[in-house]
Motif scaffolding. Structure first.
Motif, PDB file in Angstrom:
ATOM      1  N   GLU A   4       0.826  -1.204   0.000  1.00 47.03           N
ATOM      2  CA  GLU A   4       0.000   0.000   0.000  1.00 47.03           C
ATOM      3  C   GLU A   4       0.860   1.254   0.000  1.00 47.03           C
ATOM      4  OE1 GLU A   4      -2.609   0.999   3.183  1.00 47.03           O
ATOM      5  OE2 GLU A   4      -1.048   0.978   4.710  1.00 47.03           O
ATOM      6  N   ALA A   5       0.214   2.372  -0.307  1.00 43.97           N
ATOM      7  CA  ALA A   5       0.860   3.681  -0.257  1.00 43.97           C
ATOM      8  C   ALA A   5       0.133   4.524   0.787  1.00 43.97           C
ATOM      9  CB  ALA A   5       0.808   4.362  -1.622  1.00 43.97           C
ATOM     10  N   LEU A   6       0.880   4.975   1.772  1.00 39.35           N
ATOM     11  CA  LEU A   6       0.343   5.873   2.786  1.00 39.35           C
ATOM     12  C   LEU A   6       0.858   7.270   2.507  1.00 39.35           C
ATOM     13  CD1 LEU A   6      -1.189   6.323   5.515  1.00 39.35           C
ATOM     14  CD2 LEU A   6       1.043   6.015   6.630  1.00 39.35           C
ATOM     15  N   GLY A   7      -0.048   8.226   2.366  1.00 44.30           N
ATOM     16  CA  GLY A   7       0.338   9.611   2.193  1.00 44.30           C
ATOM     17  C   GLY A   7       0.457  10.302   3.535  1.00 44.30           C
ATOM     18  N   LEU A   8       1.531  11.064   3.718  1.00 46.73           N
ATOM     19  CA  LEU A   8       1.732  11.858   4.937  1.00 46.73           C
ATOM     20  C   LEU A   8       1.801  13.314   4.506  1.00 46.73           C
ATOM     21  CD1 LEU A   8       2.258  11.874   8.003  1.00 46.73           C
ATOM     22  CD2 LEU A   8       4.703  11.630   7.501  1.00 46.73           C
ATOM     23  N   VAL A   9       0.798  14.096   4.900  1.00 49.53           N
ATOM     24  CA  VAL A   9       0.693  15.467   4.418  1.00 49.53           C
ATOM     25  C   VAL A   9       0.676  16.452   5.579  1.00 49.53           C
ATOM     26  CG1 VAL A   9      -0.564  14.743   2.353  1.00 49.53           C
ATOM     27  CG2 VAL A   9      -1.833  15.478   4.364  1.00 49.53           C
ATOM     28  N   ALA A  32      17.369   4.067  -5.804  1.00 57.66           N
ATOM     29  CA  ALA A  32      16.621   3.564  -4.657  1.00 57.66           C
ATOM     30  C   ALA A  32      16.105   2.147  -4.898  1.00 57.66           C
ATOM     31  CB  ALA A  32      15.463   4.502  -4.335  1.00 57.66           C
ATOM     32  N   LEU A  33      15.842   1.813  -6.160  1.00 56.08           N
ATOM     33  CA  LEU A  33      15.311   0.490  -6.494  1.00 56.08           C
ATOM     34  C   LEU A  33      16.404  -0.555  -6.705  1.00 56.08           C
ATOM     35  CD1 LEU A  33      12.557   1.501  -9.084  1.00 56.08           C
ATOM     36  CD2 LEU A  33      12.210   0.822  -6.702  1.00 56.08           C
ATOM     37  N   ALA A  34      17.669  -0.148  -6.677  1.00 56.34           N
ATOM     38  CA  ALA A  34      18.767  -1.022  -7.090  1.00 56.34           C
ATOM     39  C   ALA A  34      18.772  -2.348  -6.343  1.00 56.34           C
ATOM     40  CB  ALA A  34      20.103  -0.304  -6.912  1.00 56.34           C
ATOM     41  N   LEU A  35      18.577  -2.324  -5.027  1.00 59.28           N
ATOM     42  CA  LEU A  35      18.674  -3.530  -4.207  1.00 59.28           C
ATOM     43  C   LEU A  35      17.318  -4.187  -3.965  1.00 59.28           C
ATOM     44  CD1 LEU A  35      21.327  -2.243  -1.649  1.00 59.28           C
ATOM     45  CD2 LEU A  35      21.699  -3.734  -3.615  1.00 59.28           C
ATOM     46  N   LEU A  43      10.256  -1.200   0.888  1.00 63.06           N
ATOM     47  CA  LEU A  43       9.688   0.086   1.291  1.00 63.06           C
ATOM     48  C   LEU A  43      10.453   1.225   0.642  1.00 63.06           C
ATOM     49  CD1 LEU A  43       7.848   1.816   3.226  1.00 63.06           C
ATOM     50  CD2 LEU A  43       9.753   1.688   4.860  1.00 63.06           C
ATOM     51  N   LEU A  44       9.711   2.146   0.019  1.00 64.72           N
ATOM     52  CA  LEU A  44      10.283   3.398  -0.469  1.00 64.72           C
ATOM     53  C   LEU A  44       9.639   4.541   0.302  1.00 64.72           C
ATOM     54  CD1 LEU A  44      10.643   3.532  -4.366  1.00 64.72           C
ATOM     55  CD2 LEU A  44      12.409   3.218  -2.639  1.00 64.72           C
ATOM     56  N   ILE A  45      10.474   5.373   0.899  1.00 65.35           N
ATOM     57  CA  ILE A  45      10.004   6.615   1.504  1.00 65.35           C
ATOM     58  C   ILE A  45      10.286   7.735   0.514  1.00 65.35           C
ATOM     59  CG2 ILE A  45      10.357   8.261   3.375  1.00 65.35           C
ATOM     60  CD1 ILE A  45      10.832   5.930   5.235  1.00 65.35           C
ATOM     61  N   LEU A  50       5.659  -2.565  -4.529  1.00 62.62           N
ATOM     62  CA  LEU A  50       6.329  -1.737  -3.536  1.00 62.62           C
ATOM     63  C   LEU A  50       5.345  -1.186  -2.505  1.00 62.62           C
ATOM     64  CD1 LEU A  50       8.566   0.282  -6.012  1.00 62.62           C
ATOM     65  CD2 LEU A  50       9.376  -1.421  -4.367  1.00 62.62           C
ATOM     66  N   THR A  51       5.884  -0.845  -1.355  1.00 59.72           N
ATOM     67  CA  THR A  51       5.148  -0.153  -0.298  1.00 59.72           C
ATOM     68  C   THR A  51       5.714   1.254  -0.193  1.00 59.72           C
ATOM     69  OG1 THR A  51       4.830  -2.234   0.894  1.00 59.72           O
ATOM     70  CG2 THR A  51       4.533  -0.201   2.152  1.00 59.72           C
ATOM     71  N   TYR A  52       4.831   2.265  -0.150  1.00 56.75           N
ATOM     72  CA  TYR A  52       5.273   3.659  -0.151  1.00 56.75           C
ATOM     73  C   TYR A  52       4.836   4.389   1.112  1.00 56.75           C
ATOM     74  CZ  TYR A  52       6.132   3.642  -5.283  1.00 56.75           C
ATOM     75  OH  TYR A  52       6.599   3.390  -6.551  1.00 56.75           O
ATOM     76  N   LEU A  53       5.728   5.248   1.607  1.00 59.81           N
ATOM     77  CA  LEU A  53       5.328   6.380   2.438  1.00 59.81           C
ATOM     78  C   LEU A  53       5.589   7.605   1.575  1.00 59.81           C
ATOM     79  CD1 LEU A  53       4.402   7.738   5.043  1.00 59.81           C
ATOM     80  CD2 LEU A  53       6.793   7.783   5.780  1.00 59.81           C
ATOM     81  N   PHE A  54       4.517   8.257   1.141  1.00 59.51           N
ATOM     82  CA  PHE A  54       4.617   9.380   0.209  1.00 59.51           C
ATOM     83  C   PHE A  54       4.350  10.660   0.985  1.00 59.51           C
ATOM     84  CE2 PHE A  54       2.809  12.289  -3.011  1.00 59.51           C
ATOM     85  CZ  PHE A  54       3.830  12.250  -3.958  1.00 59.51           C
ATOM     86  N   ILE A  55       5.408  11.461   1.176  1.00 55.13           N
ATOM     87  CA  ILE A  55       5.316  12.701   1.944  1.00 55.13           C
ATOM     88  C   ILE A  55       5.088  13.853   0.984  1.00 55.13           C
ATOM     89  CG2 ILE A  55       6.583  14.253   3.469  1.00 55.13           C
ATOM     90  CD1 ILE A  55       8.111  11.785   4.473  1.00 55.13           C
ATOM     91  N   SER A  56       4.099  14.671   1.295  1.00 58.53           N
ATOM     92  CA  SER A  56       3.752  15.752   0.376  1.00 58.53           C
ATOM     93  C   SER A  56       2.968  16.822   1.122  1.00 58.53           C
ATOM     94  CB  SER A  56       2.919  15.208  -0.793  1.00 58.53           C
ATOM     95  OG  SER A  56       2.574  16.234  -1.697  1.00 58.53           O
ATOM     96  N   HIS A  57       2.829  17.982   0.494  1.00 55.95           N
ATOM     97  CA  HIS A  57       1.888  18.988   0.981  1.00 55.95           C
ATOM     98  C   HIS A  57       0.737  19.156  -0.012  1.00 55.95           C
ATOM     99  CE1 HIS A  57       4.982  21.171  -1.416  1.00 55.95           C
ATOM    100  NE2 HIS A  57       3.917  21.725  -1.951  1.00 55.95           N
ATOM    101  N   SER A  58       0.703  18.288  -1.028  1.00 53.81           N
ATOM    102  CA  SER A  58      -0.317  18.388  -2.077  1.00 53.81           C
ATOM    103  C   SER A  58      -1.375  17.302  -1.885  1.00 53.81           C
ATOM    104  CB  SER A  58       0.325  18.239  -3.459  1.00 53.81           C
ATOM    105  OG  SER A  58      -0.674  18.091  -4.458  1.00 53.81           O
ATOM    106  N   MET A  59      -2.562  17.708  -1.506  1.00 53.01           N
ATOM    107  CA  MET A  59      -3.646  16.741  -1.312  1.00 53.01           C
ATOM    108  C   MET A  59      -4.056  16.059  -2.621  1.00 53.01           C
ATOM    109  SD  MET A  59      -4.227  16.671   1.933  1.00 53.01           S
ATOM    110  CE  MET A  59      -5.876  16.168   2.358  1.00 53.01           C
TER     111      MET A  59
END
Length: 283
Positions: A57-62, A183-186, A190-192, A221-230
């Motif tokens: 899953e991808a979790l957005g942190l805004v 970031a994907l090399a290995l 989880l990708l932040i 992949l599993t994401y923590l996607f940090i943004s200020h854009s809703m």
């Protein structure tokens, strides 16, 4: 934005379809707090933050700048030690930052930073940039290093003509694609993604977001996607966590939070964010 911060529940529970227990979180933050002491007193930049991110899953942190989003990301990666609280990866607490166990675990946890140029060594060619993770971890790819590097470039929409070139020879969007490839090399789980498109033009950023969505689907992949854009978070993410002044003020299904926010601060974020068009990906 000075909305009152309501209390948030400590843990983030989910129920799988059919009422079965949710899968084990890939990564989980429990009560994270980070404070710094300065001449004027104590600044608490992260305040009792708890959430879980599940496999695939991808979790957005805004939240607005300075609310503690990037500090949370660095705590999750053991780049910053929390004042209190714990981080669990696949149900196990993260080992100490300097330990061999944490070094091995870093293969599965990678970050893409906001500034694509600052994240690249200007003295290294793309070939050297992409070979570096394998040298650091002493883990040659089974298909051979040249083949792996070529595959990484193709996966982000570039080709082997990029290999002998230096970061200054690329556009901002191309540099960020190189950072994503590294970031994907290995083959991490989880990708932040720490505001990975905020330094890019709107249309270029939209192409990179499309690339990230395609990569997540293709690689699981599993994401923590940090943004200020809703709008960006709603497009890319499954669930959404909203931070204000170091605390989580809202957490839930992304569409539900965007359409029916409980918190006044969340409503202000939605109203303040312009729409970002999502362009077709470039491969």
């Amino acid at each position: 934005m000075n909305a009152t911060i309501p209390p948030m529940p400590i843990l983030d529970a989910r129920i799988a379809p059919g009422g079965a227990p949710a899968p084990l979180p890939l990564i989980e933050a429990r009560g994270l707090t980070k404070q710094y002491t300065h001449e004027g007193g104590v600044a608490r930049v992260v305040d009792d933050v708890s959430f879980a991110i599940y496999p695939g899953e991808a979790l957005g942190l805004v939240g607005e700048s300075g609310c503690g989003k990037s500090t949370v990301a660095r705590i999750l990666l053991r780049l910053v030690e929390p004042t209190s609280g714990d981080v669990y990866f696949e149900g196990q607490p993260l080992p100490p930052a300097s330990s061999a166990a944490m070094r091995a675990l870093r293969r599965r946890m990678q970050i893409v930073f906001q500034d694509p140029y600052a994240a690249l060594n200007p003295r290294n060619t793309v070939r050297q940039v992409l070979a570096e993770p394998f040298a650091i971890h002493r883990e040659p790819p089974p298909e051979g290093l040249p083949a792996r590097i070529s595959n990484l470039l193709r996966s982000v929409g570039l080709d082997d003509s990029a290999l002998p070139r230096y970061p200054h020879e690329f556009s901002g969007g191309q540099r960020q694609r190189i950072n994503i490839a590294r970031a994907l090399a290995l083959r991490p789980s989880l990708l932040i993604l720490d505001e990975p498109v905020s330094a890019l033009d709107v249309s270029v950023g939209a192409q990179v977001v499309n690339l990230l969505r395609d990569l997540q689907r293709a690689l699981g992949l599993t994401y923590l996607f940090i943004s200020h854009s809703m709008p960006l978070v709603r497009y890319l993410c499954d669930r959404l966590a909203v931070m204000q002044h170091g605390r989580l003020v809202e957490l839930g299904d992304c569409v539900q939070v965007c359409e029916s926010p409980r918190c006044q601060y969340t409503r202000q974020l939605i109203a303040a964010t312009p729409h970002m068009p999502i362009a077709s990906p470039i491969h």
